[in-house]
Design an enzyme around this catalytic site. Structure first.
Site: not given
Ligand code: CO8
Length: 258
Positions: A65, A109, A112, A132
């Site tokens: 998400a 998400g 999921e 998460e």
């Molecule tokens: N949300 C927003 N932006 C994101 C997300 C995200 N989940 N993941 C990556 N991005 C963005 C980064 O902020 C970055 O943006 P910018 O270039 O503007 O700084 C860009 O994507 C590239 O990301 P990274 O530089 O971090 O790329 P890396 O290759 O270094 O790392 C990763 C890749 C490991 C995937 C890393 O981006 C990461 O850890 N992302 C977050 C993963 C995460 O925590 N996901 C869970 C989020 S919480 C969730 O999903 C709850 C769902 C609940 C749903 C409920 C519905 C009812």
């Protein structure tokens, strides 16, 4: 509806829906989930479509998400306001087969959403995780429920509590995905699989999907009874007449429009 966060490709009776917010690693925001719901309902109702593929890019399925969009939400926004959740489960109402194709990250998400597909084909590059806990929340779209059903309690607890990702090989070993395919072939194979299903009677595919999903919601006896109703009803359909006649006449069946 014009889509800004999705790409759509048509391949005969198969439609491919691609999540497309590359700069944010396909982070799932409100607009994308609205568009996805719209597209899924549209293609589910389209008689020219038998199978839907849901995928991302060759680099990422979805990294979760959108954290930037939800970071400042209050409880009032989420539960009473229903900002996040109201448009996440449209995929569960789709009656035609939905194949998820995952390359790169399917996290939070994203994992999921992938698990809400009927089955998953993974590129060798796929990585699945429920991180998460690292951003201070529990999963919210079924991670604590579908993951243990898919891969068992011990692996699911390990992934959910440590936030560790599993790779495609581990995902296949644990039954999370049905096949792993080299990265450059994954869409070719996924389309072949989808076209195989699309050549079968779509009405029967829909009944099989319905009955399999029932297995997760009911007892074995009730589930078998549910299946038996479909089996019996099949004898009133053109698909059964054509399928069995073609077998006996040693020819290829033609399930067009069935
Ligand atoms: N949300 C927003 N932006 C994101 C997300 C995200 N989940 N993941 C990556 N991005 C963005 C980064 O902020 C970055 O943006 P910018 O270039 O503007 O700084 C860009 O994507 C590239 O990301 P990274 O530089 O971090 O790329 P890396 O290759 O270094 O790392 C990763 C890749 C490991 C995937 C890393 O981006 C990461 O850890 N992302 C977050 C993963 C995460 O925590 N996901 C869970 C989020 S919480 C969730 O999903 C709850 C769902 C609940 C749903 C409920 C519905 C009812």
């Amino acid at each position: 509806m014009e889509y800004s966060d999705l790409l759509i490709e048509h391949h005969d009776k198969v439609v491919v829906i691609r999540l497309n917010r590359p700069k944010a690693l396909n982070a799932l925001n409100d607009n994308m989930m609205n568009e996805l719901g719209d597209a899924l309902y549209k293609f589910d109702a389209d008689p020219a479509v038998n199978v839907i593929i849901l995928t991302g890019s060759d680099k990422v399925f979805a990294a979760g998400a959108d954290i930037a969009a939800m970071a400042n939400y209050t409880y009032a926004d989420t539960y009473p306001g229903n900002y996040i959740g109201r448009n996440w489960e449209h995929i569960l109402n789709v009656r035609k087969p939905v194949i998820g194709v995952v390359a790169g990250y399917a996290l939070g998400g994203g994992c999921e959403l992938a698990m809400m597909c009927d089955f998953l084909i993974a590129s060798e590059t796929a990585k699945f995780g429920q991180p998460e806990i690292k951003v201070g929340v529990t999963p919210g779209a079924g991670g604590t429920q579908r993951l243990p059903r898919a891969i068992g309690k011990s692996k699911a607890m390990d992934m959910l509590l440590t936030a560790r990702m599993i790779d495609a090989a581990e995902a296949e070993r644990t039954g999370l995905v049905s096949r792993v395919v080299p990265a450059d072939l994954v869409m070719t194979v996924a389309l072949e699989v989808a076209e195989t299903i699309a050549a079968m009677p779509v009405s029967v595919a829909m009944q099989i999907k319905d009955a399999v999903n029932r297995a997760f919601e009911t007892t074995l006896t009730e589930g078998v009874r549910y299946e038996r109703r479909f089996f019996h009803a099949g004898f009133g359909t053109p698909a059964q007449k054509e399928g069995m006649a073609a077998f006996l006449e040693k020819r290829k069946p033609n399930f067009e429009g069935m």
